[in-house]
Structures are given as C-alpha cells and as structure tokens.
Design a protein around this motif. Structure first.
Motif, PDB file in Angstrom:
ATOM      1  N   MET A   1       0.841  -1.168   0.000  1.00  0.00           N
ATOM      2  CA  MET A   1       0.000   0.000   0.000  1.00  0.00           C
ATOM      3  C   MET A   1       0.894   1.241   0.000  1.00  0.00           C
ATOM      4  N   THR A   2       0.402   2.310  -0.617  1.00  0.00           N
ATOM      5  CA  THR A   2       1.177   3.548  -0.713  1.00  0.00           C
ATOM      6  C   THR A   2       0.565   4.603   0.202  1.00  0.00           C
ATOM      7  N   PHE A   3       1.434   5.310   0.912  1.00  0.00           N
ATOM      8  CA  PHE A   3       1.016   6.374   1.817  1.00  0.00           C
ATOM      9  C   PHE A   3       1.808   7.632   1.481  1.00  0.00           C
ATOM     10  N   LEU A   4       1.142   8.781   1.567  1.00  0.00           N
ATOM     11  CA  LEU A   4       1.817  10.065   1.432  1.00  0.00           C
ATOM     12  C   LEU A   4       1.826  10.705   2.818  1.00  0.00           C
ATOM     13  N   MET A   5       3.020  10.891   3.350  1.00  0.00           N
ATOM     14  CA  MET A   5       3.184  11.485   4.677  1.00  0.00           C
ATOM     15  C   MET A   5       3.662  12.933   4.496  1.00  0.00           C
ATOM     16  N   HIS A   6       2.862  13.871   4.954  1.00  0.00           N
ATOM     17  CA  HIS A   6       3.240  15.284   4.895  1.00  0.00           C
ATOM     18  C   HIS A   6       3.695  15.695   6.293  1.00  0.00           C
ATOM     19  N   TRP A   7       4.871  16.308   6.362  1.00  0.00           N
ATOM     20  CA  TRP A   7       5.375  16.765   7.657  1.00  0.00           C
ATOM     21  C   TRP A   7       5.641  18.263   7.608  1.00  0.00           C
ATOM     22  N   SER A   8       5.549  18.893   8.770  1.00  0.00           N
ATOM     23  CA  SER A   8       5.929  20.293   8.918  1.00  0.00           C
ATOM     24  C   SER A   8       6.499  20.478  10.316  1.00  0.00           C
TER      25      SER A   8
ATOM     26  N   ILE B   1       6.897  12.366   2.361  1.00  0.00           N
ATOM     27  CA  ILE B   1       7.540  11.062   2.197  1.00  0.00           C
ATOM     28  C   ILE B   1       6.520  10.158   1.507  1.00  0.00           C
ATOM     29  N   LEU B   2       6.904   9.605   0.378  1.00  0.00           N
ATOM     30  CA  LEU B   2       6.072   8.650  -0.332  1.00  0.00           C
ATOM     31  C   LEU B   2       6.529   7.262   0.094  1.00  0.00           C
ATOM     32  N   VAL B   3       5.636   6.517   0.740  1.00  0.00           N
ATOM     33  CA  VAL B   3       5.995   5.266   1.412  1.00  0.00           C
ATOM     34  C   VAL B   3       5.255   4.087   0.801  1.00  0.00           C
ATOM     35  N   GLU B   4       5.976   3.009   0.541  1.00  0.00           N
ATOM     36  CA  GLU B   4       5.388   1.721   0.182  1.00  0.00           C
ATOM     37  C   GLU B   4       5.542   0.811   1.395  1.00  0.00           C
TER      38      GLU B   4
ATOM     39  N   ASP C   1       1.352  -2.097   5.645  1.00  0.00           N
ATOM     40  CA  ASP C   1       0.243  -1.504   6.392  1.00  0.00           C
ATOM     41  C   ASP C   1       0.696  -0.173   6.996  1.00  0.00           C
ATOM     42  N   ALA C   2      -0.219   0.494   7.632  1.00  0.00           N
ATOM     43  CA  ALA C   2       0.036   1.837   8.159  1.00  0.00           C
ATOM     44  C   ALA C   2       0.943   1.853   9.383  1.00  0.00           C
ATOM     45  N   SER C   3       1.222   0.713   9.974  1.00  0.00           N
ATOM     46  CA  SER C   3       2.037   0.703  11.191  1.00  0.00           C
ATOM     47  C   SER C   3       3.442   1.254  10.951  1.00  0.00           C
ATOM     48  N   ALA C   4       4.004   1.059   9.765  1.00  0.00           N
ATOM     49  CA  ALA C   4       5.329   1.610   9.448  1.00  0.00           C
ATOM     50  C   ALA C   4       5.287   3.138   9.499  1.00  0.00           C
ATOM     51  N   CYS C   5       4.229   3.721   8.962  1.00  0.00           N
ATOM     52  CA  CYS C   5       4.071   5.177   8.986  1.00  0.00           C
ATOM     53  C   CYS C   5       3.885   5.667  10.410  1.00  0.00           C
ATOM     54  N   TYR C   6       3.081   4.959  11.173  1.00  0.00           N
ATOM     55  CA  TYR C   6       2.816   5.336  12.561  1.00  0.00           C
ATOM     56  C   TYR C   6       4.110   5.359  13.365  1.00  0.00           C
ATOM     57  N   GLU C   7       4.909   4.316  13.211  1.00  0.00           N
ATOM     58  CA  GLU C   7       6.167   4.219  13.959  1.00  0.00           C
ATOM     59  C   GLU C   7       7.106   5.377  13.613  1.00  0.00           C
ATOM     60  N   HIS C   8       7.251   5.656  12.319  1.00  0.00           N
ATOM     61  CA  HIS C   8       8.151   6.739  11.896  1.00  0.00           C
ATOM     62  C   HIS C   8       7.645   8.088  12.391  1.00  0.00           C
TER      63      HIS C   8
ATOM     64  N   SER D   1      11.181  -0.056   8.373  1.00  0.00           N
ATOM     65  CA  SER D   1      10.071  -1.007   8.426  1.00  0.00           C
ATOM     66  C   SER D   1       9.092  -0.869   7.258  1.00  0.00           C
ATOM     67  N   CYS D   2       9.584  -0.396   6.111  1.00  0.00           N
ATOM     68  CA  CYS D   2       8.724  -0.321   4.930  1.00  0.00           C
ATOM     69  C   CYS D   2       9.493  -0.844   3.721  1.00  0.00           C
ATOM     70  N   LYS D   3       8.761  -1.119   2.636  1.00  0.00           N
ATOM     71  CA  LYS D   3       9.388  -1.659   1.430  1.00  0.00           C
ATOM     72  C   LYS D   3      10.290  -0.629   0.758  1.00  0.00           C
ATOM     73  N   SER D   4       9.797   0.598   0.630  1.00  0.00           N
ATOM     74  CA  SER D   4      10.578   1.673   0.029  1.00  0.00           C
ATOM     75  C   SER D   4       9.985   3.009   0.435  1.00  0.00           C
ATOM     76  N   TRP D   5      10.772   4.045   0.284  1.00  0.00           N
ATOM     77  CA  TRP D   5      10.288   5.391   0.543  1.00  0.00           C
ATOM     78  C   TRP D   5      11.119   6.374  -0.245  1.00  0.00           C
ATOM     79  N   LYS D   6      10.526   7.522  -0.492  1.00  0.00           N
ATOM     80  CA  LYS D   6      11.190   8.606  -1.177  1.00  0.00           C
ATOM     81  C   LYS D   6      10.819   9.885  -0.443  1.00  0.00           C
ATOM     82  N   ARG D   7      11.811  10.673  -0.084  1.00  0.00           N
ATOM     83  CA  ARG D   7      11.585  11.870   0.714  1.00  0.00           C
ATOM     84  C   ARG D   7      11.754  13.105  -0.157  1.00  0.00           C
ATOM     85  N   PHE D   8      10.851  14.078   0.021  1.00  0.00           N
ATOM     86  CA  PHE D   8      10.897  15.332  -0.728  1.00  0.00           C
ATOM     87  C   PHE D   8      10.827  16.495   0.256  1.00  0.00           C
TER      88      PHE D   8
END
Length: 90
Positions: A1-8, A47-50, A53-60, A30-37
């Motif tokens: 699954m792909t997630f877009l994480m926006h941070w500020s 951060i575009l995350v593959e 599940d969402a637990s990888a995003c939650y942890e980060h 804890s994710c397959k891949s990610w790309k940070r912008f």
C-alpha cells in the motif's frame, strides 16, 4: 500500500529536527521503500511510502512527533484508482 506522509516543523523545533535528521538520516527500515521530498526552505516536506500496512508510517511519525506535525494519507495510483472509478460511473 502507498502512503503520502506530509510533515511540517512545529514552532521552535527546526534546528533540533535538522540536527537529528543530519545525525541519523531519518531511516525508515520497516517499509518496502520510501522517497523523501523537501519543500524549498525545508520547513515542510513529504515522504512517499510503500508499506504492507500503516504501522510503518505510525512508527516513523511517532519517532519524530516531538518536532514534526504529520498528515498521513493512503493514496492510489492511476492504475489502482481507474478500475474503481469505472465501477462507479460504468
């Protein structure tokens, strides 16, 4: 699954977060891949995350929650969304 994480940056945390980022590289193991912008000026970014599940995003996000505000959105590619929208309008 792909997630877009926006941070500020939270007010007053730019230097702390920048130093932490430079020291650690902000790994995301804890994710397959990610790309940070980073936006110009680097006060926000994405951060575009593959991940399975969402637990990888939650942890980060939790690791950086002291310094950053987050918005995390599951997203679909054109190839994934196309058949779904076709069901609605077919």
């Amino acid at each position: 699954m792909t997630f877009l994480m926006h941070w500020s940056f939270k007010t007053g945390y730019h230097e702390i977060a920048a130093k932490k980022f430079m020291a650690t590289g902000a790994p995301f193991p804890s994710c397959k891949s990610w790309k940070r912008f980073h936006a110009p000026g680097s006060v926000e970014g994405w951060i575009l995350v593959e991940a399975d599940d969402a637990s990888a995003c939650y942890e980060h996000a939790a690791e950086w929650a002291e310094c950053l505000d987050w918005e995390v959105t599951p997203v679909l590619s054109d190839e994934e969304a196309g058949p779904l929208i076709a069901k609605v309008y077919a």
